[in-house]
Motif scaffolding. Structure first.
Motif, PDB file in Angstrom:
ATOM      1  N   ASP A   1       0.867  -1.172   0.000  1.00  0.00           N
ATOM      2  CA  ASP A   1       0.000   0.000   0.000  1.00  0.00           C
ATOM      3  C   ASP A   1       0.903   1.221   0.000  1.00  0.00           C
ATOM      4  O   ASP A   1       2.036   1.151   0.506  1.00  0.00           O
ATOM      5  CB  ASP A   1      -0.915   0.000   1.230  1.00  0.00           C
ATOM      6  CG  ASP A   1      -2.038   1.032   1.128  1.00  0.00           C
ATOM      7  OD1 ASP A   1      -3.106   0.671   0.602  1.00  0.00           O
ATOM      8  OD2 ASP A   1      -1.819   2.189   1.543  1.00  0.00           O
TER       9      ASP A   1
ATOM     10  N   ASN B   1      -5.287  -6.786  -1.860  1.00  0.00           N
ATOM     11  CA  ASN B   1      -5.794  -5.588  -2.538  1.00  0.00           C
ATOM     12  C   ASN B   1      -5.341  -5.466  -3.983  1.00  0.00           C
ATOM     13  O   ASN B   1      -5.349  -4.376  -4.553  1.00  0.00           O
ATOM     14  CB  ASN B   1      -5.413  -4.326  -1.759  1.00  0.00           C
ATOM     15  CG  ASN B   1      -3.902  -4.148  -1.628  1.00  0.00           C
ATOM     16  OD1 ASN B   1      -3.126  -5.020  -2.019  1.00  0.00           O
ATOM     17  ND2 ASN B   1      -3.496  -3.023  -1.059  1.00  0.00           N
TER      18      ASN B   1
ATOM     19  N   MET C   1      -3.139  -0.643  -7.864  1.00  0.00           N
ATOM     20  CA  MET C   1      -2.182  -1.325  -6.992  1.00  0.00           C
ATOM     21  C   MET C   1      -1.227  -2.221  -7.781  1.00  0.00           C
ATOM     22  O   MET C   1      -0.028  -2.263  -7.494  1.00  0.00           O
ATOM     23  CB  MET C   1      -2.910  -2.142  -5.930  1.00  0.00           C
ATOM     24  CG  MET C   1      -3.457  -1.314  -4.770  1.00  0.00           C
ATOM     25  SD  MET C   1      -2.234  -0.175  -4.031  1.00  0.00           S
ATOM     26  CE  MET C   1      -0.863  -1.267  -3.680  1.00  0.00           C
TER      27      MET C   1
END
Length: 327
Positions: free
Chosen positions: A240, A308, A314
């Motif tokens: 992230d 994710n 991402m």
């Protein structure tokens, strides 16, 4: 074939409805292609794996999904990571992956392994057999599949399989790549040295120096230059832009399977599943993969992002960080 950077999609439990499931898969494959990944992978399983979710979580049949992805992408190579040999007759598998190659315009890779998930075998009615029997089957299967991919018509009469002048037409090429996947230093690595173009090593990152040495030994035993066998490592990436959020995602994921990451000693980390995880910002992940994987003598990396990867941007962010290390 060159797979220095691959993206695996093992998790289909991230949409509000089943109708949204495959469009999300397509979006990830297209994002990986645009970001410069060499290959997109799905798992060849019928049930979800224990560390990712419950058995009844959504799981797509691999070759149906890959054929659909072939029509939704243009350049990226497509493969299962890896096909369970026990699930298909080997001649049929050769036909299946060759058809994927035709459909995709020459982008198929045959990823294959011995098979290991006993629950699937038990509940679907596939014979599981012993560890030794599964590798006997894989070795026989490769003696059928390899010549069929090369345009030959094998006749084979083995303990587990037989063919008689097996025809495999149409084909686009006679060099469709074969990728072996697994961590077995004798059997899997030995078959990779004999049959493979690529070996995807599945193990803890701290084991890689020993794995690389073992692979070199298997190549020496069959008089093969190890430089002619590409290698990659399967990495579980939790990334992230906010590194603290990524570490919290990891802690929450592990707590659901009874693992307290914060309390683990360094030895426990090296011996457990977290040794296969790379956590933080995309740049943090890239630094970890360089140090723990690429600097250990591995050519490339296949990443999955179970938490994710479906979030737009991402896959591209991780690819942007990793691409300079492998290209």
């Amino acid at each position: 074939m060159s797979i220095r950077l691959g993206y695996q999609m093992p998790n289909f439990s991230n949409t509000a409805s089943i109708r949204e499931l495959f469009p999300t898969v397509v979006a990830q494959a297209r994002e990986a292609e645009a970001a410069g990944f060499d290959a997109a992978f799905v798992m060849d399983h019928f049930y979800q794996l224990p560390l990712i979710g419950p058995p009844d979580a959504p799981m797509l049949e691999a070759y149906s999904a890959l054929s659909a992805l072939a029509t939704a992408t243009d350049r990226i190579q497509l493969s299962a990571l890896v096909t369970g040999n026990t699930y298909r007759n080997p001649a049929l598998l050769a036909k299946t992956v060759t058809t994927l190659d035709v459909v995709s315009g020459g982008r198929a890779v045959l990823g294959i392994g011995a098979g290991w998930f006993e629950l699937e075998h038990q509940q679907y009615g596939f014979e599981f057999g012993t560890f030794t029997e599964r590798f006997e089957r894989l070795e026989e299967a490769l003696q059928i599949i390899t010549p069929m991919l090369r345009g030959q018509r094998p006749t084979f009469d083995g303990k587990w399989y037989r063919t008689e002048n097996a025809i495999n037409e149409p084909r686009l090429r006679d060099d469709l790549p074969i990728l072996l996947g697994g961590g077995g230093e004798k059997k899997t690595f030995g078959m990779a040295a004999r049959f493979g173009d690529h070996l995807n090593i599945i193990c803890n990152a701290s084991e890689l120096p020993r794995k690389v040495a073992a692979l070199r030994q298997r190549c020496a035993e069959v008089d093969r230059d190890p430089a002619t066998l590409d290698t990659s490592f399967l990495a579980f990436v939790i990334a992230d832009e906010d590194g603290d959020r990524a570490r919290k995602i990891q802690a929450d994921m592990m707590s659901r399977v009874g693992i307290d990451v914060a309390s683990m000693s360094e030895a426990e980390r090296r011996e457990g599943v977290v040794d296969r995880q790379f956590v933080g910002t995309p740049d943090d992940v890239a630094e970890q993969i360089k140090d723990r994987v690429l600097d250990q003598g591995i050519d490339g990396v296949i990443v999955n992002m179970v938490a994710n990867g479906h979030e737009p941007g991402m896959v591209e962010a991780v690819g942007r960080a990793l691409l300079p290390l492998v290209k």
